[in-house]
Each structure stands twice: as C-alpha cells, then as structure tokens.
Design an enzyme around this catalytic site. Structure first.
Site, PDB file in Angstrom:
ATOM      1  N   CYS A 111      -3.018   3.731   0.400  1.00  0.00           N
ATOM      2  CA  CYS A 111      -2.916   2.920   1.616  1.00  0.00           C
ATOM      3  C   CYS A 111      -4.124   3.180   2.521  1.00  0.00           C
ATOM      4  O   CYS A 111      -5.211   2.711   2.234  1.00  0.00           O
ATOM      5  CB  CYS A 111      -1.585   3.147   2.314  1.00  0.00           C
ATOM      6  N   HIS A 212       2.050   2.202  -1.847  1.00  0.00           N
ATOM      7  CA  HIS A 212       2.559   3.573  -1.731  1.00  0.00           C
ATOM      8  C   HIS A 212       3.284   3.979  -3.012  1.00  0.00           C
ATOM      9  O   HIS A 212       4.515   3.904  -3.094  1.00  0.00           O
ATOM     10  CB  HIS A 212       3.503   3.687  -0.528  1.00  0.00           C
ATOM     11  N   GLU A 214       3.900   6.882  -4.120  1.00  0.00           N
ATOM     12  CA  GLU A 214       4.779   8.045  -3.916  1.00  0.00           C
ATOM     13  C   GLU A 214       6.190   7.642  -3.552  1.00  0.00           C
ATOM     14  O   GLU A 214       7.141   8.412  -3.742  1.00  0.00           O
ATOM     15  CB  GLU A 214       4.193   8.972  -2.847  1.00  0.00           C
TER      16      GLU A 214
END
Length: 238
Positions: A111, A212, A214
């Site tokens: 990001c 993102h 994660e």
C-alpha cells in the site's frame, strides 16, 4: 535460523491500559503473515540515523501501509485530500529503501510501501484516485473495513510467477501511481486501469503492491519474500 524480516512501523497516538501515548506500532497481521511464511519479524521504527546498522540486522524488508507521502518529495503541491503526512517517516523510509536496493536486499512494499518504492526511484503519485477513475471502489465506506476486488497480473513478471494470472485483493487507499520511477515496470492493474503492482526486474526481489496481502489468507507473497531473504542471508554469509 529463520530469515529476519524488518517491518516498518507507523508512529501514531495509541491507547492501551491506562496509557495514551505516541507509539511505534504495526497491525499484527503483518507479524503473523511473516511468521506463517517462515520468517522472523522485526519491527523497524522510522529513523534517519543508523540505516546501515538496520540493514545489517535484517535479511529482507516490508514497507508497510500508512498515511500519505509528502507530495513535495515528488515535486508536487499537496492536494486537498492529501492528509496525515509524517515527514520523519517519509525521510526515513525513503533512505532505508534506497539503501536496501543498493544492497540488492529483498523488499516488499505494501500500500503506502509501493508508493515509497515509486517515489524512491523518482516516480510520481496520483494524490486522489477517485478524480481519475470516477469511483471510490479502492476503499470501503465507512473506513475500517477493506474493500475487495480483483487484479489482473501481467504475464512474465515475478508477481505472475508467485500469484498467477489474477488474484482477489483487499485494499484501502485513495492514492495511486502516476509516472513510474526509474527501472520499475507494471506487474498488475485493476479493472479500472489503476496500477496495482510494480517490480524492478533488475533486483533480486523488489516488488510493491497497492493492496494489503497481510489481511488475506494467501501467504504466497510473504513466502516468496522470506525465501529470497533466506538466499540473501546465505549469500551474505558466504
């Protein structure tokens, strides 16, 4: 030993127990993703001092999400929607990333991190994507939840070798990439044409994604980073 993966942190007010203080922190999803991929996470707060010492201590780096980068660093005035600028973090991460690339250390920008990669290479950002694409689909309204969409991955890129032709992603951003920095190429884009990933094919592993990973369940990007960090560690020790 597991490869040590540095993760850049936010510096922001935070509250816990009796305390309300400025803190260096990161969402635990980043830590969990690195651990599940076989790495050992190490948090790296922003500091313009000791960059080489930091790089000596890690085998790879993740440049995490966060607030907007100071537009002055890529030669632009601030847009009315640009906010949350943290000058110390900007300077520290640009210095750290540039030094890491000089060592050919594996890096993954997430990001904000893809924007740091682009600016570090002399690129320019779009400061408010909705004006360009005509919608707010890259972030959820109200905030606090990730928007979900798919990206199409460019063939014969490192990213395609990791994720394949298409991938579902979670995102929350209002800025994007305008002019790419030196040596970078587009690795993925959204249906509306937004550049979603970039990479430097001349580096061992220098990849940035606008989403993102994660926050999702797929750990392939982190596994690829940890694998390359392990090779980097072995080469450095040889």
């Amino acid at each position: 030993m597991r490869p040590i993966i540095g993760i850049t942190t936010y510096v922001t007010p935070a509250r816990w127990s009796y305390w309300d203080l400025e803190a260096a922190l990161i969402p635990h999803d980043y830590v969990r993703a690195v651990e599940q991929a076989g790495g050992r996470p190490l948090l790296v707060p922003p500091s313009v001092n000791g960059i080489e010492e930091t790089l000596d201590a890690v085998d790879g780096l993740i440049f995490s999400g966060g607030s907007d980068i100071d537009p002055g660093l890529y030669g632009k005035d601030a847009h009315p929607e640009t906010f949350g600028i943290h000058e110390e973090r900007d300077r520290a991460e640009l210095g750290l990333l540039s030094a890491a690339l000089e060592r050919d250390m594996p890096v993954l920008g997430i990001c904000r991190g893809i924007q740091v990669l682009n600016v570090a290479r002399g690129g320019v950002l779009h400061q408010h994507l909705p004006e360009l694409v005509g919608h707010e689909g890259h972030k959820h309204d109200p905030p606090g939840v990730f928007a979900e969409h798919e990206v199409e991955i460019e063939p014969e890129t490192k990213l395609a070798g990791i994720l394949g032709k298409r991938a579902p992603v979670k995102s929350h951003h209002h800025q994007g990439l305008d002019r790419l920095g030196e040596g970078l190429r587009v690795a993925a884009h959204a249906e509306d044409g937004t550049v979603e990933a970039i990479e430097d094919p001349s580096q061992r592993f220098a990849l940035g994604v606008l989403w993102h990973p994660e926050a999702g369940e797929d750990r392939k990007l982190f596994e690829a980073l940890v694998s390359e960090a392990g090779k980097y560690r072995a080469a450095r020790a040889a």
